[in-house]
Design an enzyme around this catalytic site. Structure first.
Site, mmCIF file in Angstrom:
data_model
loop_
_atom_site.group_PDB
_atom_site.id
_atom_site.type_symbol
_atom_site.label_atom_id
_atom_site.label_comp_id
_atom_site.label_asym_id
_atom_site.label_seq_id
_atom_site.Cartn_x
_atom_site.Cartn_y
_atom_site.Cartn_z
ATOM 1 C CB CYS A 87 36.045 48.525 13.438
ATOM 2 S SG CYS A 87 35.934 50.278 13.861
ATOM 3 C CB ALA A 88 39.281 48.431 17.227
#
Length: 127
Positions: A87-88
């Site tokens: 993810c981020a």
């Protein structure tokens, strides 16, 4: 103090760590090496479509963590093949990895530090 410094040096050199729920957090170099060597690996980006469109890892599939059908999309993956998830920064992918583990997946790698760590390490990104 000397022992503490040695301890920090030792753990900073470890490429993979396993958290309490059994998923493996993997540094960008190891994550990249797995992608290169295991052609059966399933690469999943759990960021939003907008985040994905701004840049992602090559050949990643986007399964939006916040989408109502997220669990259904995870269920479409092959449990016999490795799943590499990111993810981020690592929160959503950690949760996704835990869900995969509960669903019976055995080989799950979660990119430590997420897309930001990947980018900061100068790894290839596509848009």
């Amino acid at each position: 103090m000397k022992n503490f410094v040695l301890f920090l040096l030792l753990i900073s050199g470890i490429a993979c760590t396993q958290n309490a729920s059994g998923q493996t957090k993997t540094k960008p170099d190891t994550f990249e090496q797995t992608l290169k060597t295991d052609k059966s690996a399933q690469l999943i980006d759990v960021r939003t479509p907008e985040e994905f469109a701004s840049g992602h890892l090559e050949n990643a599939r986007n399964f939006d963590y916040y989408a109502p059908d997220f669990a259904k999309k995870l269920a479409t993956l092959d449990k016999n093949k490795p799943v590499l998830v990111y993810c981020a920064v690592g929160g959503r992918s950690g949760s996704a990895a835990a869900q995969l583990k509960q669903m019976g997946f055995k080989n799950i790698l979660d990119l430590e530090g997420g897309f930001r760590a990947w980018s900061a390490a100068g790894k290839k990104v596509v848009k």
